[in-house]
Design a protein around this motif. Structure first.
Motif, PDB file in Angstrom:
ATOM      1  N   VAL A 416      30.950 -11.491   8.305  1.00 14.66           N
ATOM      2  CA  VAL A 416      30.062 -12.655   8.330  1.00 14.66           C
ATOM      3  C   VAL A 416      28.909 -12.443   7.357  1.00 14.66           C
ATOM      4  CG1 VAL A 416      30.652 -13.243  10.706  1.00 14.66           C
ATOM      5  CG2 VAL A 416      28.744 -11.687  10.263  1.00 14.66           C
ATOM      6  N   SER A 417      28.245 -13.538   7.042  1.00 10.95           N
ATOM      7  CA  SER A 417      27.118 -13.466   6.102  1.00 10.95           C
ATOM      8  C   SER A 417      25.785 -13.255   6.800  1.00 10.95           C
ATOM      9  CB  SER A 417      27.057 -14.752   5.265  1.00 10.95           C
ATOM     10  OG  SER A 417      28.244 -14.931   4.528  1.00 10.95           O
ATOM     11  N   GLU A 418      25.667 -13.704   8.038  1.00 13.23           N
ATOM     12  CA  GLU A 418      24.420 -13.587   8.786  1.00 13.23           C
ATOM     13  C   GLU A 418      24.717 -12.979  10.150  1.00 13.23           C
ATOM     14  OE1 GLU A 418      21.699 -15.043   7.103  1.00 13.23           O
ATOM     15  OE2 GLU A 418      23.103 -15.616   5.507  1.00 13.23           O
ATOM     16  N   VAL A 419      23.843 -12.077  10.620  1.00 11.21           N
ATOM     17  CA  VAL A 419      23.982 -11.478  11.948  1.00 11.21           C
ATOM     18  C   VAL A 419      22.627 -11.543  12.645  1.00 11.21           C
ATOM     19  CG1 VAL A 419      24.555  -9.414  13.278  1.00 11.21           C
ATOM     20  CG2 VAL A 419      25.827  -9.928  11.191  1.00 11.21           C
ATOM     21  N   TRP A 420      22.610 -12.170  13.848  1.00 11.00           N
ATOM     22  CA  TRP A 420      21.415 -12.226  14.679  1.00 11.00           C
ATOM     23  C   TRP A 420      21.661 -11.436  15.962  1.00 11.00           C
ATOM     24  CZ3 TRP A 420      19.882 -18.148  14.829  1.00 11.00           C
ATOM     25  CH2 TRP A 420      19.562 -18.572  13.533  1.00 11.00           C
ATOM     26  N   ASN A 421      20.617 -10.803  16.451  1.00  6.20           N
ATOM     27  CA  ASN A 421      20.673 -10.113  17.736  1.00  6.20           C
ATOM     28  C   ASN A 421      19.530 -10.618  18.613  1.00  6.20           C
ATOM     29  OD1 ASN A 421      19.569  -7.007  19.021  1.00  6.20           O
ATOM     30  ND2 ASN A 421      21.304  -8.166  19.808  1.00  6.20           N
ATOM     31  N   LEU A 422      19.890 -11.089  19.803  1.00  7.16           N
ATOM     32  CA  LEU A 422      18.908 -11.598  20.757  1.00  7.16           C
ATOM     33  C   LEU A 422      18.857 -10.639  21.951  1.00  7.16           C
ATOM     34  CD1 LEU A 422      17.009 -14.041  21.358  1.00  7.16           C
ATOM     35  CD2 LEU A 422      18.905 -14.990  22.709  1.00  7.16           C
ATOM     36  N   LYS A 423      17.655 -10.206  22.299  1.00  4.90           N
ATOM     37  CA  LYS A 423      17.524  -9.287  23.432  1.00  4.90           C
ATOM     38  C   LYS A 423      16.198  -9.513  24.144  1.00  4.90           C
ATOM     39  CE  LYS A 423      15.587  -5.446  20.704  1.00  4.90           C
ATOM     40  NZ  LYS A 423      15.770  -4.034  20.303  1.00  4.90           N
ATOM     41  N   ARG A 424      16.158  -9.028  25.385  1.00  2.92           N
ATOM     42  CA  ARG A 424      14.937  -9.131  26.175  1.00  2.92           C
ATOM     43  C   ARG A 424      13.882  -8.149  25.653  1.00  2.92           C
ATOM     44  NH1 ARG A 424      18.790  -9.916  30.376  1.00  2.92           N
ATOM     45  NH2 ARG A 424      18.412 -11.851  31.528  1.00  2.92           N
ATOM     46  N   ASP A 425      12.634  -8.511  25.931  1.00  8.56           N
ATOM     47  CA  ASP A 425      11.528  -7.601  25.654  1.00  8.56           C
ATOM     48  C   ASP A 425      10.717  -7.485  26.942  1.00  8.56           C
ATOM     49  OD1 ASP A 425       9.669  -5.965  24.462  1.00  8.56           O
ATOM     50  OD2 ASP A 425       8.542  -7.627  23.579  1.00  8.56           O
ATOM     51  N   ASP A 426      11.138  -6.598  27.811  1.00  9.87           N
ATOM     52  CA  ASP A 426      10.507  -6.465  29.115  1.00  9.87           C
ATOM     53  C   ASP A 426       9.177  -5.735  29.047  1.00  9.87           C
ATOM     54  OD1 ASP A 426      12.700  -7.712  30.277  1.00  9.87           O
ATOM     55  OD2 ASP A 426      13.809  -5.814  30.410  1.00  9.87           O
ATOM     56  N   THR A 427       8.846  -5.176  27.887  1.00 14.73           N
ATOM     57  CA  THR A 427       7.615  -4.377  27.786  1.00 14.73           C
ATOM     58  C   THR A 427       6.404  -5.220  27.461  1.00 14.73           C
ATOM     59  OG1 THR A 427       7.962  -3.940  25.433  1.00 14.73           O
ATOM     60  CG2 THR A 427       8.965  -2.408  27.004  1.00 14.73           C
ATOM     61  N   ASN A 428       6.618  -6.442  26.979  1.00 12.56           N
ATOM     62  CA  ASN A 428       5.478  -7.187  26.437  1.00 12.56           C
ATOM     63  C   ASN A 428       5.248  -8.524  27.142  1.00 12.56           C
ATOM     64  OD1 ASN A 428       3.346  -7.218  24.589  1.00 12.56           O
ATOM     65  ND2 ASN A 428       4.459  -8.606  23.235  1.00 12.56           N
ATOM     66  N   ASN A 429       6.001  -8.834  28.192  1.00 16.08           N
ATOM     67  CA  ASN A 429       5.771 -10.075  28.913  1.00 16.08           C
ATOM     68  C   ASN A 429       6.114  -9.867  30.372  1.00 16.08           C
ATOM     69  OD1 ASN A 429       8.656 -11.454  29.471  1.00 16.08           O
ATOM     70  ND2 ASN A 429       8.701 -10.349  27.529  1.00 16.08           N
ATOM     71  N   THR A 430       5.471 -10.643  31.200  1.00 12.72           N
ATOM     72  CA  THR A 430       5.627 -10.464  32.642  1.00 12.72           C
ATOM     73  C   THR A 430       6.528 -11.498  33.281  1.00 12.72           C
ATOM     74  OG1 THR A 430       3.612 -11.764  32.995  1.00 12.72           O
ATOM     75  CG2 THR A 430       3.376  -9.364  32.844  1.00 12.72           C
ATOM     76  N   ASP A 431       6.684 -12.663  32.670  1.00 10.21           N
ATOM     77  CA  ASP A 431       7.486 -13.714  33.302  1.00 10.21           C
ATOM     78  C   ASP A 431       8.953 -13.664  32.911  1.00 10.21           C
ATOM     79  OD1 ASP A 431       7.270 -14.467  30.693  1.00 10.21           O
ATOM     80  OD2 ASP A 431       6.196 -16.345  31.066  1.00 10.21           O
TER      81      ASP A 431
END
Length: 818
Positions: A416-431
């Protein structure tokens, strides 16, 4: 009732032991004599005629000498041939120098060498048929060999001999088998819509023609052939610039979604990758900008293929996000990669701008390969081909592994030409509603990491900015000001100097910021070839409904930049120090005297006030309004530039806007003159060249007379018959004939390559019959596989539907069908 099949073959075989094998010594001598006579004749026959096709062993040695010399780019004349034979201790074996001299004496021309070569190949095949018959006789008497082994050997040898007419040598035969196999697999893959029938055909193909290979082996070979097609010929820098240098990256969503590409979005389960994709498609379909990132059209067509969640869950999620029946979006809930050809039909019919596939695992669940097999990525390559063919973008949803990387073989990532990765960031938000979107790979922009936030109320996503950036910093303020200004004036191209005057700030800071924004794809950077000064850049945020053109391209005014910048007007535009920005789309060249209109003075601005501030200080400079109080001015280019009030430009987003000017007395058009010498230049003229694809044209516009060699510098604007365009700048000294020579060479080179495009089919003349009584027939649906490449080959080579190879010598011997 059993039907009998009869052939026109003799049934009473008589002994032929006293007859010579089929041969033609005169034809062999004529071919060799032609090669000695014409040093270019070898390149016409060496692809098909091989030494083993000659009957006389001395002729084989002489022909081998010709091939060896030709491969080293050496002539095949009498002296060179004798020298080669002598060096290899073959001269005496072939009969000495008298033999080669007699071959040359008997030849008067090499004009018929192609037909004579085909005759020798035919005689050689007949001899092999006789040899095969003798082998069959011996096999019949060899009772110690198993019958199955005998039949298998006879079948293999018979198949080999019957295909020799298409592939004259062992190497050519192997290549012919390979190409034929690839074509049969491609036909099954692209024309068979039933996956069960496709598997059935692949298994039968493996049994009949696989030589012990399984259906999976054949699919693996086909996958490797797709990879082999990605090998581009070598190019120098000029060829690279001519082919790709004028291309401007197009976007569906600036900074995130390019046009005509494949994008892999991977994440762990439950992170929200599908909801993010729905949100992006919603903004594209409605034409709404996404978190400050500009969409490029009022609406986009979309296709959603959802096989990873139930139809009811999909319907509920789309309704929650706001999808309506009025949107041009199509849906599909059942699809597998085995139905790739049906998807191609759907894309061709619906013409979506973007296609969502959720997910790669679910659409590949019937694949015979696992995620860790390289061949698992083959459908992704096929999707890429569809994306490039129809100009649509594919978003492919995939899962991440435990390490956060794309799951499965690396071939998926690489395909593929583009690769995105989506993940949680539990260290910087509480909700738990914020995510990190990492652009891991991109061929359209620089990699980056963005912080996103999910809004539960309307199921939308909001971009909070790039990770690690301070939104209150001065650099972010300038970035936001540039983006806001360009979004307000979408479709208009601005130079850095103009942007600096509109939003304020240091010109160097503006240059650096616009360049960084273009690297991220947030704005579009367009290279404009300015006269006498390399490349400068124009910047814009595109909008397809806008009439995009350069802001500097206006027939009503000339802008002189303030003295605080490095822009000046010089009388000699060939001087590298000249930095006068010239619209690269403008067909005219600044002359020594120009009539311009000077509108009412602009409002003053404290920051940019001064004698040399020539740009409008009014922030509403792009608001369409009629020009008033217009008076005529004359500017001498040789004089220092004087400030001219900037007029109100045309609103490019409105088709009803018109410029109101005061009427002028009719004047004779000023002659086109050289900006350096003042001498008159020839008028622009058009050159047309006819080819099998149609008529290609080139507009030749003289620009100036160069100081160093007095050659006329011209701009060549090409419109090729295949629909592509190109622009070059060159110089001529002999007037129109030299320009015609340049244009003809450029058009032929481009069209010759276009003729080889695999989608085009031709009707080709084929000579049949005998040499004494030749006949001509037209063979339809042929594919061009080779173009003339002097001095090696002067032939157009086509492949017929039955894989027969047809050679013709001129463009008049074939016609375009599709």
């Amino acid at each position: 009732m059993i039907a009998s099949i009869s052939h026109n073959y003799p049934t009473n075989f008589e002994s032929v032991a006293d007859r010579l094998p089929p041969e033609n010594i005169d034809a062999e001598e004529a071919v060799l004599g032609g090669l000695l006579l014409d040093k270019t004749a070898i390149y016409r026959v060496w692809d098909t005629l091989k030494p083993e096709h000659f009957y006389v062993s001395a002729h084989k040695d002489i022909y081998q000498a010709c091939i060896s010399l030709a491969k080293k780019q050496q002539p095949t004349d009498l002296i060179s041939i004798n020298n080669w034979l002598s060096d290899h201790d073959l001269l005496q074996r072939i009969g000495g120098r008298n033999k080669t001299a007699s071959l040359l004496d008997r030849s008067v021309s090499a004009i018929n060498i192609d037909a004579l070569a085909n005759l020798l190949i035919e005689k050689s095949i007949r001899r092999q048929i006789i040899q095969l018959g003798n082998e069959c006789v011996h096999f019949g008497y060899s009772t110690e060999i198993d019958l199955e082994e005998i039949l298998s050997g006879i079948k293999e040898r018979t198949t080999h001999v019957t295909e020799l007419l298409s592939a004259k040598t062992e190497e050519d035969s192997e290549a012919w088998h390979y190409n034929r196999m690839i074509q049969m697999i491609r036909d099954i893959e692209m024309k068979c819509f039933d996956p069960g029938l496709k598997t059935w055909k692949m298994q039968n193909l493996a049994k009949k023609h696989g030589n012990g290979r399984s259906a999976r082996d054949l699919e693996s070979i086909y996958f490797k052939s797709l990879i082999a097609e990605e090998n581009e010929p070598l190019m120098d820098l000029q060829e690279l610039r001519e082919k790709y240098g004028n291309q401007v990256k197009e976007w569906l969503l600036h900074g995130f979604l390019p046009k005509a590409t494949t994008l892999l979005l991977h994440a762990k389960g439950g992170v929200g990758k599908t909801r993010l994709a729905y949100d992006l498609l919603y903004h594209l379909a409605t034409g709404q900008d996404w978190s400050g990132f500009s969409v490029t059209a009022d609406s986009r067509k979309a296709l959603i293929i959802q096989t990873d969640e139930s139809p009811s869950d999909m319907s509920a999620a789309l309704e929650d996000r706001g999808f309506t029946d009025q949107m041009t979006v199509k849906y599909k809930t059942r699809w597998l990669v085995d139905h790739m050809q049906q998807l191609r039909r759907d894309v061709e019919s619906h013409r979506p701008d973007i296609v969502l596939l959720d997910s790669l695992t679910s659409i590949s669940r019937q694949s015979c390969f696992t995620e860790n097999d390289t061949e698992y990525a083959r459908p992704v390559l096929m999707l890429r081909d569809i994306a490039q063919e129809f100009g649509c973008t594919f978003i492919i949803i995939h899962h991440s592994n435990s390490g956060g990387e794309s799951r499965g073989t690396k071939a998926i990532f690489n395909s593929v030409s583009e690769v995105w990765n989506l993940k949680r960031d539990d260290t910087n938000n509480t909700d738990g509603l914020e995510r990190l979107l990492t652009i891991e790979k991109s061929r359209s922009r620089a990699p980056a990491k963005y912080r996103l936030r999910f809004e539960p109320e309307d199921k939308s996503w909001r971009c909070l900015g790039k990770e690690g950036e301070d939104p209150n910093s001065s650099s972010m303020t300038i970035r936001n000001s540039i983006v806001e200004f360009l979004m307000k004036n979408r479709g208009v191209r601005f130079a850095n100097e103009e942007i600096a005057h509109e939003i304020g700030g240091s010109i160097n800071t503006i240059r650096q910021t616009t360049f960084e924004l273009s690297l991220e794809g947030i704005i579009t950077r367009i290279k404009a070839k300015a006269l006498g000064r390399g490349y400068s850049s124009l910047y814009t945020i595109s909008r397809e409904t806008a009439n995009t053109r350069d802001h500097l391209n206006s027939p009503y005014w000339i802008t002189s930049f303030p003295s605080t910048t490095d822009v000046s007007v010089e009388s000699d535009l060939s001087d590298p120090s000249s930095t006068f920005l010239v619209d690269h789309l403008n067909s005219s060249v600044p002359t020594g005297v120009s009539d311009v209109t000077d509108p009412a003075p602009a409002k003053n601005n404290e920051k940019n006030s001064g004698e040399n501030s020539s740009f409008l200080q009014d922030p509403d400079r792009l608001t369409p309004q009629p020009l008033q109080n217009i008076e005529k001015k004359v500017i001498q280019i040789s004089d220092p530039p004087k400030p001219i009030s900037d007029p109100v430009p045309v609103d490019h987003l409105s088709s009803n806007t018109s410029l109101q000017t005061q009427p002028k007395e009719p004047q004779a058009p000023a002659p086109c003159t050289c900006p350096r010498t003042g001498l008159p230049l020839p008028k622009p003229f058009t050159i047309s060249v006819t080819s099998p694809l149609g008529v290609s044209t080139a507009l030749v516009t003289p620009l100036k007379i160069r100081k160093k060699d007095n050659r006329t510098e011209c701009r060549f604007e090409f419109q090729f018959a295949n629909g592509t365009t190109s622009r070059k700048v060159g110089s001529i000294a002999k007037g129109k004939p030299e320009a015609e020579e340049i244009v003809t060479k450029e058009i032929k080179a481009r069209i010759h390559e276009a003729i080889k495009h695999p989608s085009r089919r031709y009707k080709v003349q084929q000579l049949i019959g005998t040499i004494q009584n030749p006949e001509v027939r037209w063979v339809a649906n042929c594919k061009c596989i080779e173009i003339p490449d002097a001095p090696h080959s002067d032939w157009w080579v086509f492949q017929a539907p039955d894989f027969e190879i047809i050679q013709v010598a001129s463009e008049q011997e074939f016609e375009l069908e599709t």
